[in-house]
Write a protein that holds these residues in place. Structure first.
Motif, mmCIF file in Angstrom:
data_model
loop_
_atom_site.group_PDB
_atom_site.id
_atom_site.type_symbol
_atom_site.label_atom_id
_atom_site.label_comp_id
_atom_site.label_asym_id
_atom_site.label_seq_id
_atom_site.Cartn_x
_atom_site.Cartn_y
_atom_site.Cartn_z
ATOM 1 N N UNK A 169 9.902 32.576 18.544
ATOM 2 C CA UNK A 169 10.681 33.090 19.659
ATOM 3 C C UNK A 169 11.596 31.983 20.148
ATOM 4 N N UNK A 170 12.763 32.414 20.556
ATOM 5 C CA UNK A 170 13.766 31.453 21.019
ATOM 6 C C UNK A 170 14.174 31.753 22.446
ATOM 7 N N UNK A 171 14.482 30.709 23.120
ATOM 8 C CA UNK A 171 15.028 30.832 24.474
ATOM 9 C C UNK A 171 16.537 30.601 24.396
ATOM 10 N N UNK A 172 17.284 31.446 25.099
ATOM 11 C CA UNK A 172 18.745 31.373 25.008
ATOM 12 C C UNK A 172 19.304 30.207 25.833
ATOM 13 N N UNK A 173 18.892 29.054 25.470
ATOM 14 C CA UNK A 173 19.339 27.870 26.200
ATOM 15 C C UNK A 173 20.861 27.720 26.160
ATOM 16 N N UNK A 174 21.432 28.113 25.051
ATOM 17 C CA UNK A 174 22.877 27.925 24.880
ATOM 18 C C UNK A 174 23.699 28.680 25.927
ATOM 19 N N UNK A 175 23.093 29.689 26.524
ATOM 20 C CA UNK A 175 23.823 30.444 27.549
ATOM 21 C C UNK A 175 23.993 29.651 28.846
ATOM 22 N N UNK A 176 23.276 28.552 28.973
ATOM 23 C CA UNK A 176 23.207 27.920 30.287
ATOM 24 C C UNK A 176 23.990 26.623 30.446
#
Length: 528
Positions: A169-176
């Motif tokens: 599972x990945x967290x959408x860190x790139x959105x932040x």
RNA sequence: GGGGCGGUAGCUCAGCCGGUCAGAGCAGAGGACUCAUAAUCCUUGGGUCGUGGGUUCGAGCCCCACCCGCCCUACCA
């Protein structure tokens, strides 16, 4: 500030390591800060704890033939909790990531992330070391030579690597990235000191990749709530302790009282997790971010970063056994600039103990108590008319206390101690100049002698209160020596915002000379 | 390669937006005093502020280059 709880955290320490003075340092400073704020009358919550999941712990436990739970229980009880007693820490809570409250809160947080659409299933690929059962970061991947020619090898342990893909599972860190940069811009105090902030900003400016946040190759961790084939990646799970200890997901009332944290104290090696990943996750979950992440520097022993591999690691116990917890706490508060790397040495601790604690502060307490005993039978006399000399003492004290208080707000405990020590120096100088031992020989100057003693005693009263956050044991002894508890109440209840008000110790207070606060030590060569 | 931080008296370090900024503490030297834990107090330090340029009336403090040290450049924690 004053209407919410001053909530301070240390990192939760990874149980795999043995405690060393680096851990003790962070915990000590947090303890000094929180004790200080408590004496301002603020509501305070001081959290520390241990990080107990992850593959390394699992492997270590297996190597020792016990279950991981048994393994961490043993370490926590034998190593980590005793450290807190060793350094006299007054933490309000201790969170273990193996506790039910943490598991419940962590799962609740993950569900919130999931529902917010911040998590997706993807695949993580990289070079995997079969030998050590873990992915190896690209920087440690090299072309093999000799027998390994044609293969990739790890520069960490030389093991052969395979390119593997794992579903995670990945967290959408790139959105932040943008929101984080905005946070750093609008709240420069969010990451401190500036050196750490610079690193963080430049890191984020280069862009962020999504973060793999679960593992499925082992199971010593907290299961992902909607997919029990996965456990949470230990780093993101560990960060959640700041939330779960505050009651997230299990005690909403408590949570709202505590969150957001006032300061996360961290070592500069983990600042990125706290200043990038952590706020992004909180944003994703719709929670406020902490007010500040403060990164401190390395302790350098003999000019080198302290580490076990270099055999210069020092256990806090070694120092505390020799110098006592108060001196330990004082040394780390006073001698280092919080936020910068700093040198420590056995010789330096010994020198400061002797010069500042024994000869400076301790001796001052002794000479005053001795004279009140000798000249006034141990009953504090009423002050007569104050002269310019007394006024100078009063002014010095007031200025020093104000400066120390401001320094604590700036997370500069070393400056607070510098300021407080001006009181010690002023008082020693005052006594030398006023020469009460000469005044005592003239019965006609009885009133003058009383004034000098009362002034010195008041100065000690202030020192006991102001130094209590740093040296609670010695200050308790001093409070006792001053006979202050009767008229003024317990030391811990003395308010810093009122401490500089002069003349609080009433005439007649029984002053007794107790044992030396910091007895001179016959020190041999360093043990280490 | 890109980036960050640091390089100030023997030691550990302060020096905010450039103009008593060349400092503090400790160590060393000399003196005073005796209440005190042989403690205290006073006096005493001439260090190219890493190197070389530059900007400026003036620079540890700004700019450039270089040297040295540490660190970051993501999934060990």
């Amino acid at each position: 500030m004053s209407d919410s709880t001053f909530y301070v955290t240390t990192p939760i320490y990874y149980v795999n390591d043995a405690p060393h003075i680096g851990h003790g340092y962070t915990t000590t400073i947090g303890d000094v800060l929180t004790r200080w704020h408590r004496q301002r009358g603020e509501r305070v919550w001081y959290l520390t704890g241990t990080d107990e999941h992850g593959q390394k712990v699992l492997r270590k436990a297996q190597a020792n033939g016990v279950s991981p739970q048994e393994w961490v229980d043993r370490l926590v009880e034998n190593e980590w909790k005793p450290l807190l007693r060793t350094i006299d820490a007054a933490n309000d809570d201790y969170i273990r990531t193996t506790e039910a409250r943490h598991e419940a809160g962590a799962k609740a947080f993950w569900s919130a992330l999931h529902e917010a659409g911040a998590v997706y299933k993807g695949s993580f690929s990289g070079y995997y070391s079969v030998g050590s059962e873990e992915f190896v970061a690209d920087e440690y991947v090299a072309d093999g030579e000799g027998d390994d020619a044609g293969h990739k090898v790890s520069t960490l342990d030389g093991s052969r690597l395979e390119h593997m893909t794992e579903e995670n599972y990945f967290f959408r860190l790139s959105d932040y990235a943008e929101r984080l940069l905005e946070l750093y811009r609008e709240h420069p105090e969010f990451v401190q000191p500036a050196s750490a902030r610079n690193e963080v900003v430049s890191f984020v400016e280069r862009g962020l990749r999504d973060l793999s946040i679960s593992r499925s190759t082992f199971d010593w961790g907290i299961k992902v709530p909607w997919d029990d084939k996965h456990v949470m990646y230990v780093w993101v799970e560990a960060l959640l302790n700041y939330l779960t200890a505050a009651g997230y997901g299990v005690d909403q009332e408590r949570f709202e009282e505590l969150w957001p944290a006032s300061i996360h104290l961290v070592g500069k090696d983990i600042v990125r997790f706290h200043a990038v990943i952590w706020p992004a996750m909180l944003m994703a979950a719709g929670l406020p971010v902490p007010q500040q992440v403060f990164a401190h520097g390395w302790l350098l022993v003999g000019g080198q970063k302290m580490s076990k591999s270099k055999a210069n690691g020092i256990h806090p116990t070694e120092l505390v056994d020799t110098f006592g917890s108060d001196a330990y706490r004082y040394y780390f508060t006073r001698a280092l600039t919080f936020g910068s790397d700093g040198s420590i040495s056995w010789e330096d601790i010994a020198a400061r103990y002797t010069a500042e604690l024994a000869n400076g502060f301790g001796n001052l307490a002794s000479r005053v108590a001795a004279m009140i005993g000798k000249y006034f039978d141990g009953a504090l006399p009423a002050s007569g008319e104050q002269t310019a000399a007394e006024q100078k003492v009063v002014d010095t004290v007031a200025a020093a206390v104000a400066e120390a208080d401001a320094a604590i707000d700036a997370v500069a405990p070393q400056d607070a101690m510098t300021a407080v020590w001006r009181i010690v120096d002023e008082l020693n100088g005052y006594l030398t100049e006023q020469e009460p031992w000469k005044v005592a020989k003239d019965e006609a100057q009885r009133d003058r002698l009383a004034t000098i003693m009362a002034t010195a005693a008041e100065g000690l009263r202030v020192l006991a209160v102001v130094l209590n956050p740093v040296m609670p044991k010695a200050c308790a002894a001093l409070w006792e020596s001053l006979g202050a508890e009767g008229p003024l109440g317990p030391l811990a209840d003395q308010r810093l915002d009122d401490v500089a008000r002069w003349g609080q110790l009433p005439a007649g207070t029984p002053v007794t000379k107790g044992p030396a606060l910091f007895p001179r030590l016959e020190l041999d060569a360093p043990q280490a």
